[in-house]
Design a protein around this motif. Structure first.
Motif, PDB file in Angstrom:
ATOM      1  N   ALA A 299       0.838  -1.186   0.000  1.00  0.00           N
ATOM      2  CA  ALA A 299       0.000   0.000   0.000  1.00  0.00           C
ATOM      3  C   ALA A 299       0.877   1.242   0.000  1.00  0.00           C
ATOM      4  O   ALA A 299       1.950   1.256   0.570  1.00  0.00           O
ATOM      5  CB  ALA A 299      -0.897  -0.013   1.226  1.00  0.00           C
ATOM      6  N   ASN A 300       0.401   2.267  -0.655  1.00  0.00           N
ATOM      7  CA  ASN A 300       1.165   3.512  -0.737  1.00  0.00           C
ATOM      8  C   ASN A 300       0.927   4.440   0.442  1.00  0.00           C
ATOM      9  O   ASN A 300       1.717   5.314   0.712  1.00  0.00           O
ATOM     10  CB  ASN A 300       0.810   4.257  -2.036  1.00  0.00           C
ATOM     11  N   GLY A 301      -0.174   4.268   1.138  1.00  0.00           N
ATOM     12  CA  GLY A 301      -0.501   5.185   2.215  1.00  0.00           C
ATOM     13  C   GLY A 301      -0.858   4.460   3.486  1.00  0.00           C
ATOM     14  O   GLY A 301      -0.760   3.245   3.591  1.00  0.00           O
ATOM     15  N   VAL A 302      -1.264   5.240   4.441  1.00  0.00           N
ATOM     16  CA  VAL A 302      -1.654   4.719   5.741  1.00  0.00           C
ATOM     17  C   VAL A 302      -3.029   5.271   6.065  1.00  0.00           C
ATOM     18  O   VAL A 302      -3.270   6.460   5.924  1.00  0.00           O
ATOM     19  CB  VAL A 302      -0.641   5.170   6.820  1.00  0.00           C
ATOM     20  N   ASP A 303      -3.927   4.413   6.474  1.00  0.00           N
ATOM     21  CA  ASP A 303      -5.238   4.843   6.957  1.00  0.00           C
ATOM     22  C   ASP A 303      -5.288   4.628   8.457  1.00  0.00           C
ATOM     23  O   ASP A 303      -4.805   3.612   8.964  1.00  0.00           O
ATOM     24  CB  ASP A 303      -6.360   4.042   6.285  1.00  0.00           C
ATOM     25  N   VAL A 304      -5.882   5.572   9.165  1.00  0.00           N
ATOM     26  CA  VAL A 304      -5.975   5.506  10.615  1.00  0.00           C
ATOM     27  C   VAL A 304      -7.443   5.417  11.003  1.00  0.00           C
ATOM     28  O   VAL A 304      -8.274   6.172  10.502  1.00  0.00           O
ATOM     29  CB  VAL A 304      -5.319   6.747  11.275  1.00  0.00           C
ATOM     30  N   TYR A 305      -7.738   4.474  11.896  1.00  0.00           N
ATOM     31  CA  TYR A 305      -9.084   4.263  12.397  1.00  0.00           C
ATOM     32  C   TYR A 305      -9.048   4.438  13.909  1.00  0.00           C
ATOM     33  O   TYR A 305      -8.128   3.972  14.573  1.00  0.00           O
ATOM     34  CB  TYR A 305      -9.566   2.845  12.077  1.00  0.00           C
ATOM     35  N   PHE A 306     -10.068   5.089  14.468  1.00  0.00           N
ATOM     36  CA  PHE A 306     -10.146   5.298  15.907  1.00  0.00           C
ATOM     37  C   PHE A 306     -11.458   4.756  16.445  1.00  0.00           C
ATOM     38  O   PHE A 306     -12.517   5.023  15.888  1.00  0.00           O
ATOM     39  CB  PHE A 306     -10.119   6.793  16.261  1.00  0.00           C
ATOM     40  N   HIS A 307     -11.395   4.007  17.521  1.00  0.00           N
ATOM     41  CA  HIS A 307     -12.560   3.698  18.350  1.00  0.00           C
ATOM     42  C   HIS A 307     -12.196   4.279  19.705  1.00  0.00           C
ATOM     43  O   HIS A 307     -11.293   3.778  20.381  1.00  0.00           O
ATOM     44  CB  HIS A 307     -12.812   2.194  18.461  1.00  0.00           C
ATOM     45  N   LEU A 308     -12.852   5.364  20.096  1.00  0.00           N
ATOM     46  CA  LEU A 308     -12.462   6.102  21.293  1.00  0.00           C
ATOM     47  C   LEU A 308     -13.527   6.020  22.373  1.00  0.00           C
ATOM     48  O   LEU A 308     -14.711   6.264  22.112  1.00  0.00           O
ATOM     49  CB  LEU A 308     -12.223   7.574  20.938  1.00  0.00           C
ATOM     50  N   PHE A 309     -13.094   5.709  23.571  1.00  0.00           N
ATOM     51  CA  PHE A 309     -13.962   5.704  24.731  1.00  0.00           C
ATOM     52  C   PHE A 309     -13.885   7.086  25.355  1.00  0.00           C
ATOM     53  O   PHE A 309     -12.795   7.582  25.644  1.00  0.00           O
ATOM     54  CB  PHE A 309     -13.506   4.622  25.713  1.00  0.00           C
ATOM     55  N   THR A 310     -15.032   7.729  25.561  1.00  0.00           N
ATOM     56  CA  THR A 310     -15.022   9.146  25.963  1.00  0.00           C
ATOM     57  C   THR A 310     -15.687   9.433  27.309  1.00  0.00           C
ATOM     58  O   THR A 310     -15.945  10.573  27.621  1.00  0.00           O
ATOM     59  CB  THR A 310     -15.711  10.004  24.888  1.00  0.00           C
ATOM     60  N   ALA A 311     -15.959   8.409  28.102  1.00  0.00           N
ATOM     61  CA  ALA A 311     -16.607   8.639  29.400  1.00  0.00           C
ATOM     62  C   ALA A 311     -15.664   8.217  30.525  1.00  0.00           C
ATOM     63  O   ALA A 311     -14.497   7.970  30.289  1.00  0.00           O
ATOM     64  CB  ALA A 311     -17.920   7.858  29.457  1.00  0.00           C
ATOM     65  N   THR A 312     -16.197   8.108  31.718  1.00  0.00           N
ATOM     66  CA  THR A 312     -15.381   7.700  32.861  1.00  0.00           C
ATOM     67  C   THR A 312     -15.039   6.230  32.732  1.00  0.00           C
ATOM     68  O   THR A 312     -15.922   5.381  32.627  1.00  0.00           O
ATOM     69  CB  THR A 312     -16.135   7.950  34.185  1.00  0.00           C
ATOM     70  N   GLU A 313     -13.765   5.945  32.761  1.00  0.00           N
ATOM     71  CA  GLU A 313     -13.297   4.572  32.627  1.00  0.00           C
ATOM     72  C   GLU A 313     -13.338   3.887  33.982  1.00  0.00           C
ATOM     73  O   GLU A 313     -13.037   4.484  35.013  1.00  0.00           O
ATOM     74  CB  GLU A 313     -11.867   4.575  32.079  1.00  0.00           C
ATOM     75  N   LEU A 314     -13.703   2.620  33.988  1.00  0.00           N
ATOM     76  CA  LEU A 314     -13.775   1.874  35.235  1.00  0.00           C
ATOM     77  C   LEU A 314     -12.397   1.477  35.751  1.00  0.00           C
ATOM     78  O   LEU A 314     -12.194   1.285  36.932  1.00  0.00           O
ATOM     79  CB  LEU A 314     -14.645   0.626  35.051  1.00  0.00           C
ATOM     80  N   SER A 315     -11.431   1.357  34.857  1.00  0.00           N
ATOM     81  CA  SER A 315     -10.071   1.004  35.245  1.00  0.00           C
ATOM     82  C   SER A 315      -9.365   2.242  35.781  1.00  0.00           C
ATOM     83  O   SER A 315      -9.260   3.248  35.089  1.00  0.00           O
ATOM     84  CB  SER A 315      -9.312   0.464  34.030  1.00  0.00           C
ATOM     85  N   ALA A 316      -8.866   2.164  36.996  1.00  0.00           N
ATOM     86  CA  ALA A 316      -8.152   3.310  37.582  1.00  0.00           C
ATOM     87  C   ALA A 316      -6.922   3.651  36.763  1.00  0.00           C
ATOM     88  O   ALA A 316      -6.500   4.805  36.687  1.00  0.00           O
ATOM     89  CB  ALA A 316      -7.759   3.001  39.019  1.00  0.00           C
ATOM     90  N   ARG A 317      -6.347   2.662  36.111  1.00  0.00           N
ATOM     91  CA  ARG A 317      -5.144   2.868  35.309  1.00  0.00           C
ATOM     92  C   ARG A 317      -5.404   3.808  34.130  1.00  0.00           C
ATOM     93  O   ARG A 317      -4.517   4.499  33.661  1.00  0.00           O
ATOM     94  CB  ARG A 317      -4.658   1.513  34.801  1.00  0.00           C
ATOM     95  N   GLY A 318      -6.633   3.825  33.650  1.00  0.00           N
ATOM     96  CA  GLY A 318      -6.941   4.629  32.477  1.00  0.00           C
ATOM     97  C   GLY A 318      -7.399   6.042  32.766  1.00  0.00           C
ATOM     98  O   GLY A 318      -7.709   6.795  31.857  1.00  0.00           O
ATOM     99  N   GLN A 319      -7.475   6.436  34.026  1.00  0.00           N
ATOM    100  CA  GLN A 319      -7.977   7.759  34.363  1.00  0.00           C
ATOM    101  C   GLN A 319      -6.882   8.807  34.266  1.00  0.00           C
ATOM    102  O   GLN A 319      -5.950   8.817  35.054  1.00  0.00           O
ATOM    103  CB  GLN A 319      -8.563   7.763  35.773  1.00  0.00           C
ATOM    104  N   GLN A 320      -6.990   9.655  33.286  1.00  0.00           N
ATOM    105  CA  GLN A 320      -6.081  10.786  33.133  1.00  0.00           C
ATOM    106  C   GLN A 320      -6.879  11.943  32.570  1.00  0.00           C
ATOM    107  O   GLN A 320      -7.810  11.752  31.803  1.00  0.00           O
ATOM    108  CB  GLN A 320      -4.932  10.457  32.181  1.00  0.00           C
TER     109      GLN A 320
END
Length: 176
Positions: free
Chosen positions: A1-22
């Protein structure tokens, strides 16, 4: 392939994992806005999904699976083909050693099948077809034995929960 495509699945609320809270700073928000402007597809998730294997960090497996669905939809609608799949967290910045890029981890003949490369703890690259299929089944990855703490590499001394990254890597290595 000549290019790069970027896909995002983003979680946007309060995360239950304390590790992910920033907190998302203004600077990070601007960087994210620029990244999303160049994305092939974006999906937002507003409620947390279930985790597996007694480890909250395995919630990312579902998020990867949802991103796979975005890729599959785009491929069907636009007749796309890819050589490699790279999966990482969107909140991390990868800094390659001097003179290298992520593509240095991709075999020279990228159409080679059944290859997998772990790049740090939170990124992997794989041949596209097999990598996509395995990423689509991450929530079905075999859990570690919580009662017997086996295999030992799945656990960090002093922490009761298994390592999600170990479960993910083992899933790929066992099925490639």
């Amino acid at each position: 392939a000549n290019g790069v495509d970027v896909y995002f699945h983003l979680f946007t609320a309060t995360e239950l994992s304390a590790r992910g809270q920033q907190s998302l700073t203004r600077a990070h928000s601007l960087e994210l806005r620029k990244a999303l402007a160049h994305a092939k597809a974006v999906r937002f998730q507003v409620t947390e999904n279930e985790a597996t294997c007694g480890q909250m960090s395995t919630g990312k497996f579902y998020k990867v699976e949802m991103c796979v669905k975005l890729i599959e939809t785009a491929m069907e609608n636009e007749d796309l083909e890819y050589d490699a799949l790279v999966v990482t967290r969107p909140d991390l910045e990868y800094r390659a050693p001097q003179g290298q890029t992520i593509w240095d981890f991709v075999p020279r003949h990228s159409r080679q099948i059944n290859w997998y490369r772990k790049v740090g703890d939170e990124m992997y690259a794989a041949d596209f077809k097999r990598g996509l299929a395995l990423s689509a089944t991450l929530t079905q990855a075999k859990c570690c034995d919580l009662d017997n703490r086996y295999p030992p590499q799945c656990f960090v001394k002093g922490h009761p929960a298994p390592r999600a990254n170990f479960i993910q890597q083992r899933h790929f290595q066992q099925h490639m």
